[in-house]
Design an enzyme around this catalytic site. Structure first.
Site, mmCIF file in Angstrom:
data_model
loop_
_atom_site.group_PDB
_atom_site.id
_atom_site.type_symbol
_atom_site.label_atom_id
_atom_site.label_comp_id
_atom_site.label_asym_id
_atom_site.label_seq_id
_atom_site.Cartn_x
_atom_site.Cartn_y
_atom_site.Cartn_z
ATOM 1 N N GLU A 196 -2.633 11.633 3.223
ATOM 2 C CA GLU A 196 -3.410 11.074 4.319
ATOM 3 C C GLU A 196 -3.188 11.886 5.581
ATOM 4 O O GLU A 196 -2.090 12.369 5.845
ATOM 5 C CB GLU A 196 -3.003 9.612 4.571
ATOM 6 C CG GLU A 196 -3.935 8.922 5.539
ATOM 7 C CD GLU A 196 -3.582 7.464 5.780
ATOM 8 O OE1 GLU A 196 -2.461 7.069 5.448
ATOM 9 O OE2 GLU A 196 -4.426 6.750 6.315
ATOM 10 N N GLU A 232 0.869 -1.182 0.000
ATOM 11 C CA GLU A 232 0.000 0.000 0.000
ATOM 12 C C GLU A 232 0.905 1.231 0.000
ATOM 13 O O GLU A 232 1.902 1.267 0.716
ATOM 14 C CB GLU A 232 -0.873 -0.020 1.268
ATOM 15 C CG GLU A 232 -1.642 1.260 1.519
ATOM 16 C CD GLU A 232 -2.478 1.237 2.818
ATOM 17 O OE1 GLU A 232 -2.839 0.143 3.297
ATOM 18 O OE2 GLU A 232 -2.747 2.323 3.349
HETATM 19 C C1 LIG Z 1 -9.804 4.706 3.709
HETATM 20 O O1 LIG Z 1 -8.538 5.204 3.761
HETATM 21 C C2 LIG Z 1 -7.745 4.842 4.860
HETATM 22 C C3 LIG Z 1 -6.468 5.567 4.739
HETATM 23 O O2 LIG Z 1 -5.607 5.072 3.831
HETATM 24 C C4 LIG Z 1 -7.586 3.351 4.901
HETATM 25 O O3 LIG Z 1 -6.747 2.943 5.946
HETATM 26 C C5 LIG Z 1 -8.939 2.768 5.019
HETATM 27 O O4 LIG Z 1 -8.854 1.378 5.006
HETATM 28 C C6 LIG Z 1 -9.828 3.240 3.943
HETATM 29 N N1 LIG Z 1 -11.143 2.742 4.146
HETATM 30 C C7 LIG Z 1 -11.775 2.208 3.161
HETATM 31 C C8 LIG Z 1 -13.080 1.584 3.399
HETATM 32 O O5 LIG Z 1 -11.348 2.208 2.054
#
Ligand SMILES: *[C@@H]1O[C@H](CO)[C@@H](O)[C@H](O)[C@H]1NC(C)=O
Ligand SMILES: *[C@@H]1O[C@H](CO)[C@@H](O)[C@H](O)[C@H]1NC(C)=O
Length: 311
Positions: free
Chosen positions: A136, A131
């Site tokens: 962020e 990832e």
């Molecule tokens: C949304 O973004 C955050 C930050 O990267 C991530 O950790 C999280 O899993 C995300 N949630 C979804 C549902 O995509």
């Protein structure tokens, strides 16, 4: 003259190694065809309800014009504490990318207590395909952080050529309680209200098999002309020292990072924003605040000028 030009050619070809050609130029309604809506539960336990394309359109949570694309959270509804979370959007690119340069031209990013917005890329079978978080943060607490998340066996050298500040040098999520190896940008304009009042800016990520680098340029100056022009090619050699530099020295990037989708999401509270809410200067508790104060989310939106990928 002719001879010297000919003599320079092989060298010119060599330095052109960091030149990439544009393969994706996503603007306005192009976002609607390049991405799919993911109405899924938030794996990070946010106070969010990700909606599908139909609901997004009917509630105007996504909106495309000729030269911009807006993605936002609901800012009208007081939530039932025992019902679903605040309506918001998670988009996943239909295409996957490996080695590439990805540039987000962002005019506005979500701000407000409880918000946790992200622009990132991720592979299947997390964390085994890796990832890359490009933008962020949580609760308006900037500056931005760029972070890699991997399985075991990926660490970063303590000393590297970057303008940001390394927070943790182990990218393994199991070893870091899912923190990953983050680098904080030492520029308040890279996040939240300060980013927005400055007109936004550009985030770029270059992924090769030897490194992953992230740059940020504020709207007000210093952006390379090939980035701001959004033309058919870019040369990352001319961009200067990145904010975050993740070399492959002790992280085999080609095996830790697979085919990635680009994700744009906006969640609330959850594992990160909720955990640090109490020390963020925000009122009440995170979930109560999100449930009871819809108008506090009026500025919880992304507005993109463009997303461009070069390969
Ligand atoms: C949304 O973004 C955050 C930050 O990267 C991530 O950790 C999280 O899993 C995300 N949630 C979804 C549902 O995509
Ligand atoms: C939908 O959102 C856009 C962008 O904020 C706005 O310009 C437009 O007026 C909205 N449309 C409606 C019907 O509210």
């Amino acid at each position: 003259m002719i001879f010297s030009v000919v003599a320079l050619l092989p060298f010119a070809r060599f330095v052109a190694g960091a030149t990439y050609q544009r393969t994706d130029n996503i603007v306005g309604s192009g976002f609607q065809s390049a991405f799919s809506y993911e109405a899924i539960p938030d794996p990070t336990h946010g106070r969010v309800n990700y909606v599908n394309a139909q609901t997004a359109a009917s509630q105007n949570l996504t909106f495309a014009s000729a030269n911009s694309f807006v993605l936002r959270a609901d800012s009208r509804t007081v939530l039932n504490p025992s019902g679903p979370g605040r309506n918001s959007i998670r988009l996943k690119s239909n295409k996957q990318f490996t080695t590439a340069v990805t540039i987000f031209d962002v005019k506005h990013m979500p701000q407000g207590c409880g918000t946790w917005p992200a622009l990132w890329t991720v592979g299947a079978d997390w964390p085994n395909q890796g990832e890359v978080d490009i933008l962020e943060g949580v609760n308006d607490q900037g500056p931005n952080q760029a972070t890699l998340h991997t399985n075991a066996g990926c660490t970063m050298p303590a000393s590297r050529s970057q303008t940001g500040t390394a927070l943790i040098n182990n990218c393994d999520v199991a070893a870091t309680g899912n923190s990953g190896c983050g680098v904080r940008m030492n520029d308040a304009r890279s996040y939240g209200p300060t980013f927005n009042s400055n007109g936004g800016g550009w985030f770029a990520m270059e992924r090769t098999n030897s490194f992953i680098k992230v740059w940020f340029w504020p709207r007000s100056g210093g952006v390379p002309s090939d980035v701001s022009a959004g033309g058919t090619s870019v040369n990352t050699d001319s961009w200067g020292t990145p904010v975050a530099n993740f070399p492959s020295t002790s992280c085999p990037i080609s095996s830790k990072f697979g085919r990635h989708n680009i994700i744009i999401n906006l969640t609330f509270c959850g594992d990160w924003a909720g955990a640090v809410y109490g020390s963020s200067g925000c009122p009440s508790s995170c979930v109560d605040f999100v449930n009871n104060n819809p108008s506090a989310f009026t500025n919880a939106y992304f507005e993109f000028n463009a997303l461009r990928v070069y390969q």
